[in-house]
Design a protein around this motif. Sequence first.
Motif, PDB file in Angstrom:
ATOM      1  N   GLU A 121      40.983  35.343  49.582  1.00 15.73           N
ATOM      2  CA  GLU A 121      40.334  36.238  50.537  1.00 15.73           C
ATOM      3  C   GLU A 121      40.495  37.686  50.114  1.00 15.73           C
ATOM      4  O   GLU A 121      39.556  38.486  50.219  1.00 15.73           O
ATOM      5  N   ARG A 122      41.664  38.020  49.598  1.00 10.35           N
ATOM      6  CA  ARG A 122      41.884  39.399  49.182  1.00 10.35           C
ATOM      7  C   ARG A 122      40.969  39.784  48.020  1.00 10.35           C
ATOM      8  O   ARG A 122      40.457  40.909  47.966  1.00 10.35           O
ATOM      9  N   GLU A 123      40.751  38.871  47.093  1.00  9.24           N
ATOM     10  CA  GLU A 123      39.866  39.194  45.960  1.00  9.24           C
ATOM     11  C   GLU A 123      38.446  39.480  46.441  1.00  9.24           C
ATOM     12  O   GLU A 123      37.794  40.411  45.961  1.00  9.24           O
ATOM     13  N   ILE A 124      37.962  38.687  47.400  1.00 13.02           N
ATOM     14  CA  ILE A 124      36.629  38.937  47.956  1.00 13.02           C
ATOM     15  C   ILE A 124      36.600  40.292  48.630  1.00 13.02           C
ATOM     16  O   ILE A 124      35.673  41.092  48.440  1.00 13.02           O
ATOM     17  N   ARG A 125      37.628  40.597  49.404  1.00 10.98           N
ATOM     18  CA  ARG A 125      37.676  41.887  50.097  1.00 10.98           C
ATOM     19  C   ARG A 125      37.778  43.043  49.101  1.00 10.98           C
ATOM     20  O   ARG A 125      37.170  44.106  49.306  1.00 10.98           O
ATOM     21  N   ASN A 165      35.179  41.640  59.098  1.00  7.63           N
ATOM     22  CA  ASN A 165      36.136  40.573  59.318  1.00  7.63           C
ATOM     23  C   ASN A 165      35.539  39.220  58.961  1.00  7.63           C
ATOM     24  O   ASN A 165      36.198  38.197  59.062  1.00  7.63           O
ATOM     25  N   GLY A 166      34.275  39.218  58.551  1.00 11.93           N
ATOM     26  CA  GLY A 166      33.594  37.977  58.204  1.00 11.93           C
ATOM     27  C   GLY A 166      33.449  37.810  56.702  1.00 11.93           C
ATOM     28  O   GLY A 166      32.795  38.635  56.049  1.00 11.93           O
ATOM     29  N   ILE A 167      34.034  36.774  56.147  1.00 12.57           N
ATOM     30  CA  ILE A 167      33.933  36.519  54.717  1.00 12.57           C
ATOM     31  C   ILE A 167      32.490  36.235  54.328  1.00 12.57           C
ATOM     32  O   ILE A 167      32.023  36.663  53.267  1.00 12.57           O
ATOM     33  N   GLU A 168      31.770  35.526  55.173  1.00 15.54           N
ATOM     34  CA  GLU A 168      30.381  35.197  54.848  1.00 15.54           C
ATOM     35  C   GLU A 168      29.560  36.468  54.633  1.00 15.54           C
ATOM     36  O   GLU A 168      28.764  36.549  53.693  1.00 15.54           O
ATOM     37  N   MET A 210      30.623  39.352  53.650  1.00 11.65           N
ATOM     38  CA  MET A 210      31.015  39.996  52.399  1.00 11.65           C
ATOM     39  C   MET A 210      30.453  39.263  51.191  1.00 11.65           C
ATOM     40  O   MET A 210      30.040  39.878  50.202  1.00 11.65           O
ATOM     41  N   LEU A 211      30.401  37.932  51.249  1.00 15.10           N
ATOM     42  CA  LEU A 211      29.819  37.174  50.143  1.00 15.10           C
ATOM     43  C   LEU A 211      28.330  37.481  50.004  1.00 15.10           C
ATOM     44  O   LEU A 211      27.806  37.632  48.884  1.00 15.10           O
ATOM     45  N   ILE A 212      27.636  37.586  51.127  1.00  9.41           N
ATOM     46  CA  ILE A 212      26.213  37.947  51.096  1.00  9.41           C
ATOM     47  C   ILE A 212      26.039  39.335  50.485  1.00  9.41           C
ATOM     48  O   ILE A 212      25.160  39.575  49.649  1.00  9.41           O
ATOM     49  N   PHE A 213      26.917  40.267  50.886  1.00 10.17           N
ATOM     50  CA  PHE A 213      26.852  41.630  50.342  1.00 10.17           C
ATOM     51  C   PHE A 213      27.082  41.621  48.833  1.00 10.17           C
ATOM     52  O   PHE A 213      26.363  42.288  48.082  1.00 10.17           O
ATOM     53  N   LEU A 214      28.083  40.890  48.381  1.00  8.85           N
ATOM     54  CA  LEU A 214      28.383  40.844  46.952  1.00  8.85           C
ATOM     55  C   LEU A 214      27.197  40.305  46.152  1.00  8.85           C
ATOM     56  O   LEU A 214      26.869  40.822  45.078  1.00  8.85           O
ATOM     57  N   ARG A 215      26.539  39.278  46.681  1.00 14.44           N
ATOM     58  CA  ARG A 215      25.385  38.723  45.967  1.00 14.44           C
ATOM     59  C   ARG A 215      24.211  39.704  45.967  1.00 14.44           C
ATOM     60  O   ARG A 215      23.442  39.783  44.999  1.00 14.44           O
ATOM     61  N   SER A 216      24.108  40.489  47.043  1.00 12.31           N
ATOM     62  CA  SER A 216      22.972  41.409  47.155  1.00 12.31           C
ATOM     63  C   SER A 216      23.066  42.595  46.208  1.00 12.31           C
ATOM     64  O   SER A 216      22.057  43.204  45.864  1.00 12.31           O
ATOM     65  N   THR A 217      24.270  42.946  45.776  1.00 11.51           N
ATOM     66  CA  THR A 217      24.427  44.130  44.918  1.00 11.51           C
ATOM     67  C   THR A 217      23.957  43.883  43.494  1.00 11.51           C
ATOM     68  O   THR A 217      23.553  44.825  42.802  1.00 11.51           O
TER      69      THR A 217
END
Length: 293
Positions: free
Chosen positions: A228-232, A253-256, A258-265
Motif C-alpha cells: 500500500e505504501r508503494e502505491i501511495r 484513502n481509496g487505493i482504487e 490511486m491505481l486509476i490515477f497512476l494508470r491515467s498518467t
Amino acid sequence: MSLIYALRDRYPHLGFDDRPLVASCDDGWLGIMHAFLHDADKAMVPGGTFTLQQVREKMGGLQMHYEIADIAPAARRAIDDAHRQASARSFHVCEICGRRGRLNNFSGLWKVVCTEHADGKLGKGVPFVGPFDVQDSYSPEADPFVAARPTAAEFDAAPIIDGWLVEEQGECGSRPWLYGWFFGKPDIGDGEHGHTSPIVQMDDMVPPRWVRTDNWLYRLGIHYLPAEREIRYWAQKLRRRPLAYGEPPGGSNGIEAMLIFLRSTGRLKSMKIDRMEQAYREEEQDQEISRGG
C-alpha cells in the motif's frame, strides 16, 4: 494484554506460562523485556529450557519470574545478570509509554512515569527520592538503551515522519534507516519525501511512536504496509507537490482511486502498476486472514 503476545510472537521457542495475568504491568516496559529475552535467548544456546512465568511491577520496578533448567552455570549467571539489568532499567523508563521516566509516588502507589504521565489518571505524582533511585552501580546515562530513549519534552519537540518505511539495507552502512514524508525538520521542506540517517534505537511499542537516528529524534506518524505504501508513494510523487500535513499520501484513502490515477498518467509501465496492485491484493488477503476473517 498486548505485551505478552508481542513477546510470544518474537520469541516463540522460549517457554511462556499460560496462566492468567502472566503480565501485570503496562506496555511501556516492552522494550526492556525484549532486551532481556534477547539476552536470555543467546544464553540458552545450545540447549536447556527457559520458561517465563510472570511479569509484574513490584515497588515501582519491573520484576520477572522464570525457570531455567539444563544449562551451564555461566549461562544461568548471564540470564540472572540480564534480569538485574532489566530491573534497573525499569526505574528510568516510563511504564506507560516507554520514554524516559522516574519513580513517582501517587498517594502511596509507586510507579515509574515520564513527566507527561506524572499528572493523569492516577492523579499528580510526586518524584520519589529514596533507595529505589539507586540500583547498585547502574548508571542510566551510561546505558545506551536508556540514554537513547526520549523524554516527554524531547518527543513533543521532535519532527514527524509520516508514511514511514524501514529500509533494512541503508546506503549509509549496514544499519537500517527510515523513508517517509517529513514535517517540522529544519533542513527538509514540510511534506517532502526523504530518508533519515541510520537508526540508533526504535520504540518497541506497537505501533512504534518514535525513532532515534544518528542525527535526530523523530516522532512516527501513520504507517502503511509495504505494498500500500508503494502505491501511495508513486501516486504522491506523480501529483508533483509536497504532502500536506494530515493528508493521506497519494491524495486519497481509496487505493482504487490511486491505481486509476497512476494508470491515467502514463508515467509508469502497466506491468509495474499491475505488480503493485497484485502485491496489495495479497497484502489485504493476509491481513484479513490475520484478523480471523
